[in-house]
Structure formats: C-alpha cells, structure tokens
Enzyme design. Sequence first.
Site, short mmCIF file in Angstrom:
data_model
loop_
_atom_site.label_atom_id
_atom_site.label_comp_id
_atom_site.label_asym_id
_atom_site.label_seq_id
_atom_site.Cartn_x
_atom_site.Cartn_y
_atom_site.Cartn_z
N LYS A 28 -2.82 -0.56 -0.40
CA LYS A 28 -1.94 0.60 -0.51
C LYS A 28 -1.99 1.24 -1.90
O LYS A 28 -1.99 2.46 -2.02
CB LYS A 28 -0.51 0.25 -0.13
CG LYS A 28 0.21 -0.70 -1.06
CD LYS A 28 1.63 -0.97 -0.59
CE LYS A 28 2.33 -1.96 -1.48
NZ LYS A 28 2.55 -1.49 -2.84
N THR A 29 -2.06 0.41 -2.96
CA THR A 29 -2.11 0.97 -4.32
C THR A 29 -3.39 1.77 -4.51
O THR A 29 -3.40 2.84 -5.12
CB THR A 29 -1.99 -0.14 -5.38
OG1 THR A 29 -0.85 -0.94 -5.09
CG2 THR A 29 -1.85 0.43 -6.77
N ASP A 214 6.07 4.68 -3.38
CA ASP A 214 5.52 3.36 -3.03
C ASP A 214 6.68 2.44 -2.63
O ASP A 214 7.82 2.64 -3.06
CB ASP A 214 4.78 2.79 -4.25
CG ASP A 214 3.96 1.57 -3.90
OD1 ASP A 214 3.76 1.30 -2.69
OD2 ASP A 214 3.52 0.86 -4.82
N GLU A 215 6.38 1.40 -1.84
CA GLU A 215 7.39 0.42 -1.39
C GLU A 215 8.59 1.10 -0.74
O GLU A 215 9.75 0.76 -0.98
CB GLU A 215 7.86 -0.46 -2.57
CG GLU A 215 6.74 -1.19 -3.31
CD GLU A 215 6.14 -2.35 -2.51
OE1 GLU A 215 6.52 -2.53 -1.34
OE2 GLU A 215 5.28 -3.06 -3.06
N GLN A 245 7.77 -6.05 5.47
CA GLN A 245 7.98 -6.65 4.15
C GLN A 245 9.28 -6.17 3.51
O GLN A 245 9.44 -6.21 2.30
CB GLN A 245 6.80 -6.33 3.22
CG GLN A 245 5.50 -6.99 3.67
CD GLN A 245 4.40 -6.84 2.63
OE1 GLN A 245 4.39 -7.50 1.59
NE2 GLN A 245 3.44 -5.99 2.92
N ARG A 602 0.78 -14.09 1.30
CA ARG A 602 0.35 -14.23 -0.11
C ARG A 602 -0.91 -15.08 -0.18
O ARG A 602 -1.63 -15.04 -1.17
CB ARG A 602 1.43 -14.93 -0.96
CG ARG A 602 2.80 -14.27 -1.09
CD ARG A 602 2.75 -12.81 -1.43
NE ARG A 602 2.82 -12.01 -0.23
CZ ARG A 602 2.43 -10.75 -0.16
NH1 ARG A 602 1.95 -10.14 -1.21
NH2 ARG A 602 2.52 -10.07 0.98
#
Length: 675
Positions: A28-29, A214-215, A245, A602
């Site tokens: 995503k980044t 973002d997020e 998330q 993770r």
Amino acid sequence: MSLNYAQKKAIEFINGPCLILAGAGSGKTKVIINKIIYLINHCKYKADNITAVTFTNKSACEMKMRLSKYLNVLEIKKMIISTFHSLGLEIIKKEINSLQFNKNFTLFDEKDQIMLLKKICKKDTKNDIRSLKKINFMISNWKNKFYTPLQAESSAQSEFEKKIAYVYKIYNDYLHESNILDFDDLICIPTLLLKKNQKIKNYWQKKISYLLVDEYQDTNNSQYEFIKMLTKNDSNFTLVGDDDQSIYSWRGANPQNIFLLKKDFPNLKVIKMEHNYRSSGRILKVANSLIANNIHLLKKKLFSNLEYGDLVRVIIGEDEENEAEKIAQKIIHQYSTKKSKYQDYAILYRGNYQSRILEKVLIKKNIPYNISENSSFFSRPEIKDLLSYLRIIINPDDDYAFMRIINVPSRKIGLITLNKLEKFASKEKKSLFQVSSNIKNKNFLTENTKNKIHKFIFWIKKIIQLSYLEPSNILDKIINDIEYEVWLSKILKEPNQIKKSVNNIHTLSQWIKTMLEGNAFEKPMALSEIVAQMTLRDISNKHVKENQQDRVQLMTLHASKGLEFPSVFMIGMAEGILPNHKSINNDNIEEERRLTYVGITRAKKQLFLTYCSKRIQYGQILYMSPSRFLFELPEEDLLWNRNISSEKFLQNTQKNTLTIYRLQKILKKYKNVKN
C-alpha cells in the site's frame, strides 16, 4: 518500479473518489508513493495542492524519504504530508482570526489532561488513574461526536454520565481560559470551522485538490467528518485501508467508516489489492480462514506467489514459564542450526503483562531481546518540565505550564501560596502569570513570598524577550539559569537515571536547534510551531542503540501492526487472553479476530502459536482452554506439538471450547432473528 495489475489500476484512477482495500503486505505504501509521483509527473498536479495524511509522524517521515528518490526537494517541501492532528493544527494556525482564541495557544497531551482531571475530580476519584482515564475517554468520545458539554449532559443516560458532563464543562472552560487545546480539538475545531464557514471551506477544498489518506480503517467519527469537509462529493481523493486490520476501537476507530463512504460518495471506486508479497502461501491460507469468520460487506482474499511454506506449529506449555522455555529453546535451536539472527524472531502478545515471564526466561537463556516501549520521549518528566518552560514563553497564560515550573527547581513557593494565587486569579478572571506580574501591591502574601514570585516573573519576562532575539539558544539559557541539571542530579538517586535524563535534555535541545534551522525536507520553524509539533511527535524509536539491533523483538499485537518478521511467535492463544475476557463479555470477538489476523500476517516464513495448560493468577491456578481461533484454522496446515500428558487435556478442552463457541453462535443468531 514493477507494479501488478491492481496496483497500477489504483495508481492511475484519478478522476473521482477512490477506496483502495489493501490487504496485509500488498504494497500500500508503494502505491501511495507512486500515486503522488503520477499525480505530479503525468496529471500535472501542483505539489502544494496535494495532501497526504497518515496516523504517525514516523509514517509521514518515511513517505517523505521515499518520495525524495523520485521528486525534487522543493516539491516535497510544498506538499502537506502529515498526521491528521498536524493537518488540523495547520488549518487552525492559518484560520486563527476566525477562531475564539489567540495565536499563542499551547497544547495538552494525555498526561496533561489526566493531571487536570485529577485536580477537578479530586474528591470523587481519589486519584485513581483508571477512573481518570475513563473520564478522559468519555470526554474525548463526546468531542469526537462534536458534543458541547450541554449536549453531553442532555445525552447522558445515568447520573454518573451527568456528573462527567459537568466535569467536561469545567475541563473545557479551563482550556478555553488558559488558551490551551487538547488533541481532540485539533480535529474537532477545524472540522466545525469548515462546516460553519463556507468561504474557508472553499479555500481548503481548492488548496487540497487531491487528498490521500493512509490507514483509513483507523479513522474515528471526527476524522471521517474532517475528510468529508476537505472534499466535495465529486472530489478526487484516495483512501487506503483494510477493514481486516481495524484494531483500535478502544481509542475511537470505527471500521464502519469504510462502509459509510459508499453512502456519502455514490460514485466511489473500490479497488482491491489482494496480492501479498510478504508471507508464505500457508500463512496466508491460515489468515484467510480465520478472518472469513468475520462479517464482511467488502470481501477480499489474500494470495501469494511465494512458496507454500512450513506447517504452522502449535506449541503447548504446561504453564507460563514452560511456554516461554519452549519458545526460547526453539529460537536457540534455529539460531545455532539455521544460522538465523535474533532479529528474525518476534514474540507477540495481547497484553504487556505477558512479557514479564518471557523476559525472565530470555535473560536466563542469554538470548538478547528488545522490548517495545509505549512511553513517549516527551512523557519523560525532564522533557515535560522544559517544554512547560517553553510553553510559558509562547503563551504566558498557560496556567498548567505555570504551575508545573514555578517550583521546578524549588523556589520555596509553597502550596498554600499557590492556592491563594489560584483563588485570586479565578476571582479576577486572569491567568496566574497576569496576577503574579502585579503581585507587589497585594496584601494576601508575605513580602518574602512576593519577592520570590516577582523574581521568577521578572526572569520569565527577560527570557520571553530573549526568545525573539536568540530562539536557538533559549532552551540552553533556561537550563543554565535554573541550574536544571544540577537539580536533577540531586533528586535522582541512580547514576544511570541521571545520565539518561541529561542525555534526553541534550537531545531535546539539539532537536529544537535543528527544527529552527530546517533541512532538505523540512522548512525552518518558529519556536511556537516547534513546541506545538513536539506534543504531536514521538521520537522514542530514534533512541535504539546500534548494538541493540540483533535482538529478539518483544511487543504487543497492537504495536506489531505495519511490521514484518521471518519468524513470529504468538503467545497466550487461550480463551480469556486471545480473545480476552473483556471482549468475550462485550461480544467484541470480531476485533480480537482482526488482532489475531494482524499477528499472523506479520510472519513471512514461520508461524508459531503457543499457549499453556495452566496459569497462576493472584496465587490461584487457572486451567486454560485453547483459543477458539485455533479451531478456526485449517487442521491440515497445523502441527500440534503435544506430549502424552497434554493429549488428553487437548481433546477435552478442544471439545469444551468448540461446544461453548457453537452455543454462543446459536444464541447470537437467535438474538438477531428476535430483533
């Protein structure tokens, strides 16, 4: 830079509102960075008309660093790349003339809020930190709904809530009179201003031609309203998030904001990014199986082109120490046979209390580790003291800062004197600084006390004048004048404590000088801007020594979000721990499942899920049932590490847990049908 089909589609969709559902490890980044570059280089957007918003300063800084490889420094400086709170602060500063407070306001962080509430609720809470935090949360919740104290009182459903609404009024009045804003104000004030003032709203909507967030799944009610005020119905914007998330409901995050978008922006384009570049196929299969048990309006399923990978191992300890021992043994074995590094391993847990026995065992086994600390650099007492001095320079009417510094170091101005000053200031409707500046003619204090206060005020005024001439030296001047380091060495007993505190002071001083000067990515800032920013920034992660890098990482599941490790141990996979008791009782299992999903994703290559048969709590033995989440995972992908004694226990507890879990699901369905 190679891009897959979904990433390319997400980057090139420009005309209209866009939601990117970006699964864990889907890049995503990378998409946000490339979209900013695409907007400037291909769509001819001006850099100063692009705003990118995220939740942490660390993420904002990382974004700037990555953009610096593709854009020139001038373009990056023109862009707003910040947190929600920093953007709110920017709007408040720009539109200060339309607001009911002056430009020299200061900011309260959570510790300041708790201290003020402690003072307001002294009789009722008896300084109980949990009660104070609950009150603070309720006030924050009201602010995020844009409730005034009067509206909070009207909506109160109990006598307790009415009492807190009254506390909210006193709290709000204090902030207003002292020209102080808290964190919630940084979102609520600009949002309400944009709602009420069409001219200002038009200006910011024009300035922010393209907004990226973002997020997005972590936004609360006020942040969502803030986004709406900055955009039009036909706006061009991109929101990036993952409803799977969303793990911060306890601090107000509302995953439903993802679904509200469809209603508020009918032309919303939803693009799913499901290609995971991080984890093995098996780990993703396990994660997908787990999260499929949650209700989804927008479904997605992660996939990977990496190898299928090792079985997910379930490790059962006899008790907490045995559970930790088995984890340590596994790390030692792999470290010696696979030549892995300690930093390849992360041990994740639901609550900080679970780290204690882990640390004991890791120390015993000589395994180096680093434990993630939640405490901010700025919450250190010495930093709070010095920032309070700077706050008084910027805003002499900041009563809270005044009270903190007047006797730090000790000036022998006692509590009785301060109480008299406070009463007099309240009566006169003036700040403590204002009444102290004219103390010579007052009769309620002794001459000796008046001289001490006069000396302090005279010095503060001199420092204020000096701050205009030599801002870069002002903190050093304060430290030297009050002999702060000498005072610290007297009150702190441990030499290590003294050394750490002095190092923190020097770090703060150096950082202020750097921010005043600016650098390639950041323009020079005024002292008032720096003090405001320092309340918003957390640089604690910059204080990790080089020799601490090759260590096993210990952290909560919440702290692990956004990180990745070759091997992950998730401990305490038992009912009452994950999911925790509170979530089970409040029927908030879905968020606990999302938290477990975050932990699983993770892991890149190896995943270990551990729990123990019994735990000791307050001197009593508790027999534990394995987490229901373990039974939502595909059996063929798990390898249970059992011994003969645990085999029978597992069969019984598995049966019991599944029975209870199924009954709960039936009851829930019955309730839904009835309603």
